[in-house]
Scaffold this motif. Structure first.
Motif, PDB file in Angstrom:
ATOM      1  N   LEU A  69     -50.087  18.424  15.755  1.00 17.18           N
ATOM      2  CA  LEU A  69     -49.055  17.549  15.188  1.00 17.18           C
ATOM      3  C   LEU A  69     -49.660  16.497  14.268  1.00 17.18           C
ATOM      4  CD1 LEU A  69     -46.807  17.051  18.357  1.00 17.18           C
ATOM      5  CD2 LEU A  69     -46.547  18.698  16.495  1.00 17.18           C
ATOM      6  N   SER A  70     -50.709  16.878  13.575  1.00 16.92           N
ATOM      7  CA  SER A  70     -51.368  15.913  12.708  1.00 16.92           C
ATOM      8  C   SER A  70     -50.764  15.917  11.307  1.00 16.92           C
ATOM      9  CB  SER A  70     -52.864  16.253  12.611  1.00 16.92           C
ATOM     10  OG  SER A  70     -53.019  17.541  12.045  1.00 16.92           O
ATOM     11  N   THR A  71     -50.986  14.815  10.602  1.00 21.70           N
ATOM     12  CA  THR A  71     -50.699  14.745   9.177  1.00 21.70           C
ATOM     13  C   THR A  71     -51.853  15.405   8.438  1.00 21.70           C
ATOM     14  OG1 THR A  71     -49.435  12.696   9.366  1.00 21.70           O
ATOM     15  CG2 THR A  71     -50.426  13.165   7.222  1.00 21.70           C
ATOM     16  N   ARG A  72     -51.532  16.192   7.402  1.00 19.88           N
ATOM     17  CA  ARG A  72     -52.578  16.835   6.612  1.00 19.88           C
ATOM     18  C   ARG A  72     -52.667  16.166   5.245  1.00 19.88           C
ATOM     19  NH1 ARG A  72     -49.255  19.319   9.954  1.00 19.88           N
ATOM     20  NH2 ARG A  72     -48.429  20.790   8.426  1.00 19.88           N
ATOM     21  N   SER A 110     -51.123  12.301  -8.083  1.00 18.01           N
ATOM     22  CA  SER A 110     -51.820  13.011  -9.146  1.00 18.01           C
ATOM     23  C   SER A 110     -53.094  13.683  -8.657  1.00 18.01           C
ATOM     24  CB  SER A 110     -52.166  12.040 -10.282  1.00 18.01           C
ATOM     25  OG  SER A 110     -53.115  11.100  -9.844  1.00 18.01           O
ATOM     26  N   SER A 111     -53.610  13.305  -7.499  1.00 22.44           N
ATOM     27  CA  SER A 111     -54.869  13.901  -7.072  1.00 22.44           C
ATOM     28  C   SER A 111     -54.910  14.228  -5.589  1.00 22.44           C
ATOM     29  CB  SER A 111     -56.019  12.950  -7.389  1.00 22.44           C
ATOM     30  OG  SER A 111     -55.835  11.748  -6.698  1.00 22.44           O
ATOM     31  N   SER A 112     -53.910  13.843  -4.845  1.00 20.92           N
ATOM     32  CA  SER A 112     -53.946  14.096  -3.404  1.00 20.92           C
ATOM     33  C   SER A 112     -52.520  14.109  -2.870  1.00 20.92           C
ATOM     34  CB  SER A 112     -54.744  12.997  -2.703  1.00 20.92           C
ATOM     35  OG  SER A 112     -54.290  11.731  -3.099  1.00 20.92           O
ATOM     36  N   ILE A 113     -52.325  14.683  -1.703  1.00 24.23           N
ATOM     37  CA  ILE A 113     -50.967  14.819  -1.171  1.00 24.23           C
ATOM     38  C   ILE A 113     -51.009  14.798   0.352  1.00 24.23           C
ATOM     39  CG2 ILE A 113     -50.894  17.348  -1.029  1.00 24.23           C
ATOM     40  CD1 ILE A 113     -48.094  15.182  -2.473  1.00 24.23           C
ATOM     41  N   LEU A 114     -49.939  14.284   0.921  1.00 24.59           N
ATOM     42  CA  LEU A 114     -49.784  14.273   2.369  1.00 24.59           C
ATOM     43  C   LEU A 114     -48.851  15.395   2.795  1.00 24.59           C
ATOM     44  CD1 LEU A 114     -49.195  10.473   3.018  1.00 24.59           C
ATOM     45  CD2 LEU A 114     -51.171  11.779   3.742  1.00 24.59           C
ATOM     46  N   SER A 115     -49.188  16.079   3.878  1.00 25.30           N
ATOM     47  CA  SER A 115     -48.277  17.018   4.509  1.00 25.30           C
ATOM     48  C   SER A 115     -47.998  16.500   5.911  1.00 25.30           C
ATOM     49  CB  SER A 115     -48.890  18.423   4.583  1.00 25.30           C
ATOM     50  OG  SER A 115     -49.146  18.918   3.281  1.00 25.30           O
ATOM     51  N   ARG A 116     -46.746  16.243   6.209  1.00 26.54           N
ATOM     52  CA  ARG A 116     -46.384  15.680   7.502  1.00 26.54           C
ATOM     53  C   ARG A 116     -46.485  16.735   8.602  1.00 26.54           C
ATOM     54  NH1 ARG A 116     -47.293  10.455   6.968  1.00 26.54           N
ATOM     55  NH2 ARG A 116     -45.990   9.466   5.400  1.00 26.54           N
ATOM     56  N   PRO A 117     -46.533  16.299   9.867  1.00 31.55           N
ATOM     57  CA  PRO A 117     -46.721  17.235  10.975  1.00 31.55           C
ATOM     58  C   PRO A 117     -45.701  18.365  11.028  1.00 31.55           C
ATOM     59  CG  PRO A 117     -47.087  15.004  11.726  1.00 31.55           C
ATOM     60  CD  PRO A 117     -46.602  14.897  10.314  1.00 31.55           C
ATOM     61  N   LEU A 118     -44.466  18.098  10.613  1.00 29.27           N
ATOM     62  CA  LEU A 118     -43.447  19.130  10.727  1.00 29.27           C
ATOM     63  C   LEU A 118     -43.343  20.001   9.483  1.00 29.27           C
ATOM     64  CD1 LEU A 118     -40.607  17.194  12.597  1.00 29.27           C
ATOM     65  CD2 LEU A 118     -42.435  18.600  13.532  1.00 29.27           C
ATOM     66  N   ASP A 119     -44.126  19.659   8.428  1.00 29.89           N
ATOM     67  CA  ASP A 119     -44.115  20.493   7.231  1.00 29.89           C
ATOM     68  C   ASP A 119     -44.706  21.862   7.565  1.00 29.89           C
ATOM     69  OD1 ASP A 119     -43.221  18.312   5.943  1.00 29.89           O
ATOM     70  OD2 ASP A 119     -45.072  17.858   4.850  1.00 29.89           O
ATOM     71  N   SER A 120     -44.037  22.920   7.073  1.00 30.24           N
ATOM     72  CA  SER A 120     -44.639  24.239   7.209  1.00 30.24           C
ATOM     73  C   SER A 120     -44.964  24.757   5.826  1.00 30.24           C
ATOM     74  CB  SER A 120     -43.712  25.200   7.939  1.00 30.24           C
ATOM     75  OG  SER A 120     -44.278  26.482   7.945  1.00 30.24           O
ATOM     76  N   GLY A 121     -43.933  25.154   5.077  1.00 30.67           N
ATOM     77  CA  GLY A 121     -44.164  25.569   3.707  1.00 30.67           C
ATOM     78  C   GLY A 121     -44.664  26.987   3.575  1.00 30.67           C
ATOM     79  N   SER A 170     -51.209  22.961   4.320  1.00 32.06           N
ATOM     80  CA  SER A 170     -51.376  21.727   3.565  1.00 32.06           C
ATOM     81  C   SER A 170     -50.828  21.975   2.165  1.00 32.06           C
ATOM     82  CB  SER A 170     -52.860  21.331   3.501  1.00 32.06           C
ATOM     83  OG  SER A 170     -53.004  20.025   2.995  1.00 32.06           O
ATOM     84  N   ARG A 171     -50.064  21.026   1.670  1.00 32.10           N
ATOM     85  CA  ARG A 171     -49.361  21.214   0.398  1.00 32.10           C
ATOM     86  C   ARG A 171     -50.206  20.736  -0.777  1.00 32.10           C
ATOM     87  NH1 ARG A 171     -45.666  17.730  -2.464  1.00 32.10           N
ATOM     88  NH2 ARG A 171     -44.546  18.945  -4.033  1.00 32.10           N
ATOM     89  N   ILE A 172     -50.153  21.481  -1.856  1.00 24.98           N
ATOM     90  CA  ILE A 172     -50.794  21.088  -3.113  1.00 24.98           C
ATOM     91  C   ILE A 172     -49.678  20.841  -4.121  1.00 24.98           C
ATOM     92  CG2 ILE A 172     -52.570  21.655  -4.797  1.00 24.98           C
ATOM     93  CD1 ILE A 172     -53.492  23.903  -3.019  1.00 24.98           C
ATOM     94  N   GLU A 173     -49.546  19.600  -4.566  1.00 22.76           N
ATOM     95  CA  GLU A 173     -48.439  19.308  -5.479  1.00 22.76           C
ATOM     96  C   GLU A 173     -48.769  19.791  -6.895  1.00 22.76           C
ATOM     97  OE1 GLU A 173     -50.273  16.619  -7.811  1.00 22.76           O
ATOM     98  OE2 GLU A 173     -48.108  16.297  -7.834  1.00 22.76           O
ATOM     99  N   PRO A 174     -47.767  19.904  -7.783  1.00 29.68           N
ATOM    100  CA  PRO A 174     -47.950  20.571  -9.074  1.00 29.68           C
ATOM    101  C   PRO A 174     -49.091  20.019  -9.931  1.00 29.68           C
ATOM    102  CG  PRO A 174     -45.609  20.258  -8.638  1.00 29.68           C
ATOM    103  CD  PRO A 174     -46.356  19.541  -7.547  1.00 29.68           C
TER     104      PRO A 174
END
Length: 507
Positions: free
Chosen positions: A372-375, A308-319, A448-452
């Motif tokens: 290759l970091s997590t965001r 609800s307030s934060s999100i993880l983006s894994r190293p291989l996520d592009s988006g 870095s992903r922002i969820e809905p």
């Protein structure tokens, strides 16, 4: 405290020419708590606790000041101890101290707890106690602190966007001061809460951390069963003295036959309840070791409301669309920005339309290390005393120090409102890396992903700004957000460290 001293909020006036007392929000054996506004800091809410004792003796005032200072110093060291800001004695001789104002529930209103929540909250309680028992440095001397009144009513559980539930221990250091004043005025020299007192505390002996461990054992028993380990016929001192000194605690299985808990946990709680301090765990670290092993075997500690307030983006996520990434790589470092390690948000024109991006300059090797970091990202918005948004992005790699990228946006600035509006329009935002070394070119683009839910939150904030009155204290809001940022860093890292490590190959 005499209630007539504070008949109504309108008649309360200012305390210490700084705290506008508003209303009574809690009372107990130690005193009464009032909601107040800190006028010096733009009217932010604080809690002011007036203690039961009247202090007129100079020596007692000095002792109270020492305990309050130690409590304040301790609260700076642990996230799990309520933060104390100020202290004093009013004109009636009532000592008071000022704390952060927190909206949450008392642990006493939550018990009994399911096992996963029990493990999460117990671990946090122990982390706070461990910090206190290790002590703080006062004039070059390490001074351990024993709470002396560990009980569910002194544990506050507040919602937290990172941990799910955050534990705060109340009244640290104050119990010892009250015990001192009681000793000075009575023959018994006892001040505490009878069902949770260790045998040595009831005897008025000098206490160490193992007394808190006994109280913790009583509380953990109650957290699981909803009952205390003893049920004497009366609540008088003599009945509880007999129970704590001579009666064995009830078995958890007898109190709650349907409750199934690991044998290791049952043994831990019973060992905390040993009559002799030498038979209990000798420090909180031993208890934490057991709780950690149980938490690991039970389930990973992942907050249910984290998204609800934060999100993880894994190293291989592009988006990011390939055309956006290609546009980013063609960018040049803005001529109006200094050549140094900085981060700032800026609008980016892409084939898909305007997009808010983070631009940052780092040494070339660091850019390579964090490829290759997590965001991780989080947003905090403060409307008063000045509308200000904190946007935090974290580059996390377990082998490296975390790279924090905070941005503070004055939301009265229309350009920043526009940045936030466009940030809310896209599921991902680019992180555009430029080298500190010449020719300062763009060498990498991450996202870095922002969820809905986050995006909706950002939209609401960008709209809310139009209904807020004009303000002129951006530095004050920034200072307050910096305090929140400092507090939340350890929570974010605690969460990330609990996540399964991503295994990468082919690089």
């Amino acid at each position: 405290m005499n209630q007539s001293l504070f008949a109504s909020p309108s008649s309360m006036g200012l305390l210490a020419n700084r705290y506008q007392l508003k209303q009574l929000i809690g009372s107990g054996g130690m005193g009464e708590v009032f909601l107040a506004n800190d006028i010096l800091l733009g009217g932010i809410p604080v809690a002011v606790k007036f203690l039961t004792q009247t202090v007129v003796d100079k020596k007692m005032q000095q002792d109270f000041a020492r305990e309050a200072l130690m409590s304040a110093a301790l609260s700076q060291k642990s996230l799990h101890i309520v933060r104390a800001y100020d202290y004093g004695v009013n004109e009636k001789g009532k000592p008071y101290y000022v704390m952060e104002y927190l909206c949450g529930k008392s642990l006493k209103d939550l018990i009994p707890l399911p096992l996963p929540m029990f493990l999460t909250l117990s671990r946090q309680i122990c982390l706070g106690l461990k910090c206190a028992h290790q002590g703080i440095n006062i004039d070059g001397k390490i001074c351990p602190l024993v709470h002396r009144d560990i009980k569910p009513a002194n544990i506050l559980v507040i919602p937290d966007p990172i941990l799910g539930q955050l534990v705060k221990i109340l009244d640290f250091g104050i119990a010892r001061f009250l015990n001192y004043t009681s000793t000075a005025s009575t023959s018994r020299g006892f001040n505490g809460t009878l069902p949770y007192c260790s045998p040595e505390q009831l005897d008025g002996e000098k206490l160490d951390s193992r007394s808190d461990i006994y109280s913790l054992g009583v509380m953990m028993f109650e957290m699981l069963t909803g009952k205390k380990p003893w049920q004497p016929e009366t609540d008088y001192f003599g009945a509880w003295y007999k129970a704590h000194h001579f009666e064995q605690p009830k078995a958890i299985a007898d109190v709650q036959p349907t409750l199934k808990i690991p044998e290791k946990l049952n043994n831990l709680i019973m060992s905390c309840l040993a009559k002799k301090s030498c038979d209990r765990p000798q420090n909180i670290a031993q208890i934490l070791q057991v709780l950690n092993s149980l938490e690991d075997s039970n389930s990973p500690s992942i907050p249910t409301n984290l998204a609800s307030s934060s999100i993880l983006s894994r190293p291989l996520d592009s988006g990011l669309p390939i055309t956006v990434e290609q546009s980013c790589r063609k960018l040049l470092w803005p001529p109006n920005k200094p050549i140094q390690e900085i981060v700032f948000p800026q609008l980016l024109d892409t084939p898909q339309g305007a997009m808010t991006a983070l631009w940052l300059m780092l040494p070339k090797q660091e850019i390579k290390n964090y490829a290759l970091s997590t965001r991780y990202n989080q947003f905090i918005f403060m409307t008063s005393p000045h509308p200000m948004l904190l946007w935090v992005t974290l580059l996390y790699n377990r082998q490296l120090a975390p790279k924090w990228l905070p941005c503070y946006l004055d939301m009265q600035n229309p350009q920043n409102t526009r940045l936030v509006s466009f940030l809310a329009e896209n599921e991902h935002y680019p992180l555009i890396f430029f080298t500190l070394e010449a020719p300062h070119s763009c060498t990498n683009v991450l996202s870095s992903r922002i969820e809905p839910t986050q995006r909706q939150m950002l939209k609401n904030w960008a709209q809310q700004i139009h209904s807020l009155p004009p303000a002129s204290q951006p530095q004050l809001s920034k200072q307050l957000l910096k305090q929140q940022y400092k507090q939340m860093q350890s929570r974010i890292l605690q969460h990330l460290e609990s996540q399964p490590q991503v295994v990468l190959s082919g690089f």
